[in-house]
Scaffold this motif. Structure first.
Motif, short mmCIF file in Angstrom:
data_model
loop_
_atom_site.label_atom_id
_atom_site.label_comp_id
_atom_site.label_asym_id
_atom_site.label_seq_id
_atom_site.Cartn_x
_atom_site.Cartn_y
_atom_site.Cartn_z
N CYS A 52 0.85 -1.21 0.00
CA CYS A 52 0.00 0.00 0.00
C CYS A 52 0.88 1.25 0.00
N CYS A 61 -4.71 1.42 3.06
CA CYS A 61 -5.70 2.48 2.86
C CYS A 61 -6.97 1.97 2.16
N CYS A 64 -5.80 3.30 -2.59
CA CYS A 64 -4.71 3.65 -3.52
C CYS A 64 -4.71 2.64 -4.68
N CYS A 67 -3.80 -0.88 -3.57
CA CYS A 67 -4.86 -1.54 -2.79
C CYS A 67 -5.99 -2.01 -3.70
#
Ligand SMILES: [Zn+2]
Length: 367
Positions: A52, A61, A64, A67
């Motif tokens: 991440c 998160c 992003c 992710c």
């Protein structure tokens, strides 16, 4: 997946995050945890966290670019390896679509569930030499984005002696390369590999965590969820199985079967064995786990009646059954027979023969 989606295991998750944030990321790690502990889920959350680009001390998160690719299991720097049967593919990457579907559907799956998903239930899974060579090749490429390239190998227990071709990679990995091995036990892993990995122990789930999850996901009432969490002994697969079995077809089946044996209706017991033995491997495994639970309750019934975590139907049956058993030794013998049968079922023994054999033995014992 994010740590938030992993069931329980908060201490371990905190330890992993802290290690990553302190820059202590061992390049080869072995996540060891029994079936249903969430070892695979934990390794997936860890991989996403490490890659991440905007993680906090609490979690990845989730938004992003890295992710988002993790969430669809399409991250170009995340490679997966797992056992499969040789009639399905030469290398694991050919089965990525099936793998993504299975893992996104249930990151708590076990080997049998995976082979079932592959439609290879009665075949032997393996991580073959061709797959090892494919791993070496894919890890020699530069990362597409981000820092780390990760190889997650699920069930390295299925790696034969040819897995030793990977040792050099483990010893002198390309820069920024992580190996996350996810195993149920260390017993069947090549010792040459074991000596080169850092151990991450994933304990069985806490009862409270299983109960909470059953209440939110399976919409069980708190009392029922607690009861099942207790019976599941930290194994989430088993908990879900028990939860979906509220009508208690296992109890029904076990009660019928033992009834035939007790009344010496051998013909009916054999017919039952023949029919029930035709069920799928997972169902039979669940049935035996359940039967063992009941037999254990039968043995401790004189001391623990009413405190066993069983429901009232089960309690009534256990009461009657323990009246039939003439001694503790007899109960123990029964338990050992069922335990052995369960072991044979798990190793693909012929269920009809195992159940029939057990019918004869139990009938003789219960006269
Ligand atoms: Zn992120």
């Amino acid at each position: 997946m994010r740590f938030e989606e992993v069931i329980g295991q908060r201490d371990l998750a905190a330890k992993l995050r802290k290690g990553a944030n302190d820059g202590r990321i061992a390049h080869a790690q072995l996540f060891v945890g029994a079936e249903g502990s969430g070892n695979l889920a934990m390794a997936l959350a860890y991989a996403q966290y490490v890659q991440c680009t905007n993680s906090t001390a609490e979690d990845s998160c989730g938004v992003c670019s890295s992710c988002r690719k993790h969430q669809t299991m399409m991250h170009p720097d995340m490679h997966y390896s797992f056992p499969f049967s040789s009639n399905k593919a030469d290398v694991a990457s050919e089965l990525y679509p099936e793998w993504r579907k299975a893992v996104s559907g249930n990151p708590y799956m076990n080997y049998e569930m995976w082979m079932q998903e592959l439609g290879a239930e009665n075949k032997q899974g393996n991580i073959p030499i061709k797959e090892c060579h494919a791993i070496i090749k894919s890890l020699s490429l530069k990362p597409f984005e981000g820092d780390y390239k990760i190889l997650l190998m699920w069930l390295p227990e299925f790696l034969g002696a040819e897995g030793n071709v990977l040792l050099k990679l483990f010893e002198e990995p390309p820069q920024k390369t992580l190996f996350l091995l996810v195993a149920e036990s260390t017993e069947k892993i090549l010792s040459t590999i074991l000596s080169r990995v850092q151990m991450v122990r994933v304990p069985p789930l806490l009862q409270a965590d299983i109960s909470t999850k059953l209440q939110t996901d399976v919409q069980l009432a708190a009392e029922e969820a607690d009861r099942i969490a207790l019976l599941s002994a930290g194994n989430y697969i088993r908990a879900v199985e028990l939860a979906h079995n509220e009508e208690n077809q296992y109890l029904e089946a076990f009660r019928n079967w033992m009834g035939f044996c007790f009344q010496k209706k051998l013909g009916q017991a054999a017919a039952w064995a023949d029919t029930y033995g035709g069920n799928g491997r997972e169902q039979l495994k669940g049935f035996f786990l359940y039967s063992l639970e009941i037999l254990r309750a039968v043995m401790v019934h004189p001391y623990l009646a009413g405190k066993s975590g069983l429901n009232s139907d089960e309690e009534a049956f256990v009461g009657k059954f323990s009246a039939i058993i003439s001694s503790h030794a007899q109960g123990e013998l029964l338990y050992n027979w069922f335990n052995k049968a369960s072991y044979e079922i798990e190793r693909n023994g012929n269920a009809k023969i195992i159940l029939t054999d057990l019918s004869f033995k139990v009938t003789r014992l219960l006269k």
